[in-house]
Enzyme design. Sequence first.
Site, mmCIF file in Angstrom:
data_model
loop_
_atom_site.group_PDB
_atom_site.id
_atom_site.type_symbol
_atom_site.label_atom_id
_atom_site.label_comp_id
_atom_site.label_asym_id
_atom_site.label_seq_id
_atom_site.Cartn_x
_atom_site.Cartn_y
_atom_site.Cartn_z
ATOM 1 N N GLY A 76 0.813 -1.222 0.000
ATOM 2 C CA GLY A 76 0.000 0.000 0.000
ATOM 3 C C GLY A 76 0.837 1.259 0.000
ATOM 4 N N CYS A 77 1.896 1.267 0.818
ATOM 5 C CA CYS A 77 2.762 2.447 0.904
ATOM 6 C C CYS A 77 3.524 2.678 -0.406
ATOM 7 C CB CYS A 77 3.741 2.277 2.065
ATOM 8 S SG CYS A 77 2.915 2.113 3.672
ATOM 9 N N THR A 78 3.892 1.593 -1.054
ATOM 10 C CA THR A 78 4.595 1.713 -2.338
ATOM 11 C C THR A 78 3.689 2.344 -3.387
ATOM 12 O OG1 THR A 78 5.991 -0.203 -1.847
ATOM 13 C CG2 THR A 78 5.760 0.437 -4.169
#
Length: 249
Positions: free
Chosen positions: A139-141
């Site tokens: 998700g952060c990527t």
Amino acid sequence: MVELRKATKGRRMSKKTRKKSSNTTGKRVATKVARAASASTGKSATKTRTTVAKKAAAKAAKTKSVAGVQEKALHKAASKPLKPKAAATVTKSSSVTLTEGAPAPGFDLPRDGGGSVSLKDFAGKKLVLFFYPRADTPGCTREAIDFTRLKSEFIATGAEVVGISADTVKAQESFRNKHQLSVPLVSDPAHQMLEAYGAWGEKSMYGKTFMGIVRTTVLVDSSGKVARIWRHVKVDGHAEAVLEAARAL
């Protein structure tokens, strides 16, 4: 006559001696042949037993190897979660409550590539601060890539974009290099900025509670005040929504 009888008797004895010698030699030869045959049979039997033992050992080793592979496969299969990993839920936000219209909390923290980032660096500009739980997670990527992709459009609105997490500077640099990110990535392992912006809180997963980063984005206007706050962010389409809000300021 006497001499003739002696000669005849001598010949008879010689034949008998030769016959006896021949029989003895034959027996010796037969004995040797029997011993050789016995030795050969013994060697053959020993060789056969050795071969059988080797085959049995090889079969046992193969069976053990197959059993080990099967056991590992079963263990691996059992280790796989039957259901997708559930997302952590926030049960308690940071004790600091940031509200829209309030002055943005100041900060001065190290960033990827060396140096530091301060709120003062963006005086007179709009600023987008996106707080993400952990570098290089799915998700952060996606979120960091989306903000990088739209960086030039944010600049066109007069806004800068900065990402913040509790990862080390080294981890942020690896994250940046792996995904070719072009937005500054700030490291806040002490959670000072995370708490000041309300992005640090108690989370719950599988019945266990723990403290962690709440995915949050804050838009600061050119006067240094908080214009918008997004909490519990869903990544898909989020960067585009923040861009529209920046354009509207």
